[in-house]
Scaffold this motif. Sequence first.
Motif, PDB file in Angstrom:
ATOM      1  N   VAL A  44      15.232  53.118  85.622  1.00 43.80           N
ATOM      2  CA  VAL A  44      16.556  53.735  85.740  1.00 43.80           C
ATOM      3  C   VAL A  44      17.635  52.721  85.379  1.00 43.80           C
ATOM      4  CG1 VAL A  44      18.237  54.698  87.352  1.00 43.80           C
ATOM      5  CG2 VAL A  44      15.878  55.470  87.441  1.00 43.80           C
ATOM      6  N   VAL A  45      17.517  51.513  85.931  1.00 39.70           N
ATOM      7  CA  VAL A  45      18.482  50.455  85.632  1.00 39.70           C
ATOM      8  C   VAL A  45      18.478  50.142  84.143  1.00 39.70           C
ATOM      9  CG1 VAL A  45      19.041  48.023  86.013  1.00 39.70           C
ATOM     10  CG2 VAL A  45      18.381  49.469  87.946  1.00 39.70           C
ATOM     11  N   ALA A  46      17.287  50.088  83.556  1.00 36.43           N
ATOM     12  CA  ALA A  46      17.181  49.785  82.125  1.00 36.43           C
ATOM     13  C   ALA A  46      17.835  50.871  81.275  1.00 36.43           C
ATOM     14  CB  ALA A  46      15.722  49.616  81.734  1.00 36.43           C
ATOM     15  N   ASP A  47      17.640  52.142  81.658  1.00 40.79           N
ATOM     16  CA  ASP A  47      18.275  53.238  80.919  1.00 40.79           C
ATOM     17  C   ASP A  47      19.793  53.083  80.921  1.00 40.79           C
ATOM     18  OD1 ASP A  47      15.865  54.392  80.303  1.00 40.79           O
ATOM     19  OD2 ASP A  47      16.060  56.080  81.702  1.00 40.79           O
ATOM     20  N   VAL A  48      20.360  52.882  82.115  1.00 41.16           N
ATOM     21  CA  VAL A  48      21.817  52.806  82.233  1.00 41.16           C
ATOM     22  C   VAL A  48      22.357  51.561  81.540  1.00 41.16           C
ATOM     23  CG1 VAL A  48      23.738  52.646  83.870  1.00 41.16           C
ATOM     24  CG2 VAL A  48      21.830  54.200  84.331  1.00 41.16           C
ATOM     25  N   GLN A  49      21.633  50.441  81.625  1.00 43.88           N
ATOM     26  CA  GLN A  49      22.066  49.231  80.926  1.00 43.88           C
ATOM     27  C   GLN A  49      22.098  49.466  79.424  1.00 43.88           C
ATOM     28  OE1 GLN A  49      22.674  45.777  82.510  1.00 43.88           O
ATOM     29  NE2 GLN A  49      23.867  46.037  80.640  1.00 43.88           N
ATOM     30  N   THR A  50      21.077  50.130  78.910  1.00 44.62           N
ATOM     31  CA  THR A  50      21.027  50.434  77.478  1.00 44.62           C
ATOM     32  C   THR A  50      22.166  51.355  77.077  1.00 44.62           C
ATOM     33  OG1 THR A  50      18.615  50.174  77.427  1.00 44.62           O
ATOM     34  CG2 THR A  50      19.612  51.447  75.641  1.00 44.62           C
ATOM     35  N   TRP A  51      22.461  52.339  77.917  1.00 39.50           N
ATOM     36  CA  TRP A  51      23.546  53.286  77.602  1.00 39.50           C
ATOM     37  C   TRP A  51      24.903  52.606  77.610  1.00 39.50           C
ATOM     38  CZ3 TRP A  51      21.535  57.542  81.473  1.00 39.50           C
ATOM     39  CH2 TRP A  51      20.347  58.080  80.960  1.00 39.50           C
ATOM     40  N   LEU A  52      25.054  51.587  78.466  1.00 38.12           N
ATOM     41  CA  LEU A  52      26.305  50.833  78.481  1.00 38.12           C
ATOM     42  C   LEU A  52      26.418  49.954  77.239  1.00 38.12           C
ATOM     43  CD1 LEU A  52      28.881  49.841  79.978  1.00 38.12           C
ATOM     44  CD2 LEU A  52      27.429  48.083  81.041  1.00 38.12           C
ATOM     45  N   ASP A  53      25.338  49.270  76.896  1.00 34.38           N
ATOM     46  CA  ASP A  53      25.363  48.322  75.780  1.00 34.38           C
ATOM     47  C   ASP A  53      25.319  49.010  74.418  1.00 34.38           C
ATOM     48  OD1 ASP A  53      25.336  46.369  77.731  1.00 34.38           O
ATOM     49  OD2 ASP A  53      23.180  45.974  77.562  1.00 34.38           O
ATOM     50  N   ASN A  54      24.642  50.155  74.347  1.00 32.89           N
ATOM     51  CA  ASN A  54      24.480  50.875  73.075  1.00 32.89           C
ATOM     52  C   ASN A  54      24.758  52.359  73.298  1.00 32.89           C
ATOM     53  OD1 ASN A  54      23.225  48.610  71.333  1.00 32.89           O
ATOM     54  ND2 ASN A  54      21.919  48.641  73.148  1.00 32.89           N
ATOM     55  N   PRO A  55      26.028  52.742  73.377  1.00 34.82           N
ATOM     56  CA  PRO A  55      26.385  54.135  73.698  1.00 34.82           C
ATOM     57  C   PRO A  55      25.763  55.165  72.767  1.00 34.82           C
ATOM     58  CG  PRO A  55      28.319  52.711  73.752  1.00 34.82           C
ATOM     59  CD  PRO A  55      27.208  51.890  73.188  1.00 34.82           C
ATOM     60  N   SER A  56      25.476  54.795  71.526  1.00 37.40           N
ATOM     61  CA  SER A  56      24.921  55.765  70.574  1.00 37.40           C
ATOM     62  C   SER A  56      23.512  56.197  70.939  1.00 37.40           C
ATOM     63  CB  SER A  56      24.936  55.180  69.165  1.00 37.40           C
ATOM     64  OG  SER A  56      24.098  54.032  69.081  1.00 37.40           O
TER      65      SER A  56
END
Length: 236
Positions: free
Chosen positions: A183-195
């Motif tokens: 879950v943390v990894a998903d949200v971190q990725t969404w913050l760093d790479n919004p696309s």
Amino acid sequence: MIRRRLSLALTLLIAAACSGENGTNPPMNGTTSATLTPDRDNTLYEDSTGQLSNGAGQFIFAGVTNQPLIRRGALHFDVAGSQIPAGSTIDSVTLTLHMSRTIGGTTTVSLHRFTSAWGEGGSQAGGAEGMGAASMTDDVTWIHAFFDTVSWTTPGGDFAAAATASTLVQTTGFYRWGSTPAVVADVQTWLDNPSTNFGWMIVGDESSPVTAKRFDSRENDVVANRPSLEIFYTAP
């Protein structure tokens, strides 16, 4: 007396060193929280023609009805567009949903990461909303990512096979998912790479009939029952 004076002098020196040029204490980096609500949600109603959706409905569904037909929820949070500064480190994440109706007993409900974009149109089901409504422009459906111009690669949605998080859902009430490393990894990725942010699919027990759970959506009349994503982060 001399020791007291030395101690006072040392305290004043430390205070001066920790003060900004204007005499105020500078901001300190540390863990901060933000609570997000979805910017879109919907339900994929099993239907080979893609004619059913519920973009503006008060509820989203996951599991299998007594027909039996599959229901899969869809949630999207605009992480990068929130108050969380770019470059922050995501420390923990908790998704909270309110389950307001069920036709079955205890089941496992999981989050799966969508691997392609999907939409929320203006469709709005009536009654308990379990049967959906006629799909409208840009609605996600069983066969469409966006009705009726973009189709899924696989009917039922394009999503990661591995669950990001799971929890047991029983009687009506609030349920939480997280904070797993995934879950943390998903949200971190969404913050760093919004696309790459396509949100989560909510998948119930699809192994047998009568497992469907109804969760309150972002349009629900009871504001406190709407989905929320609590994120703890450390600013850069």
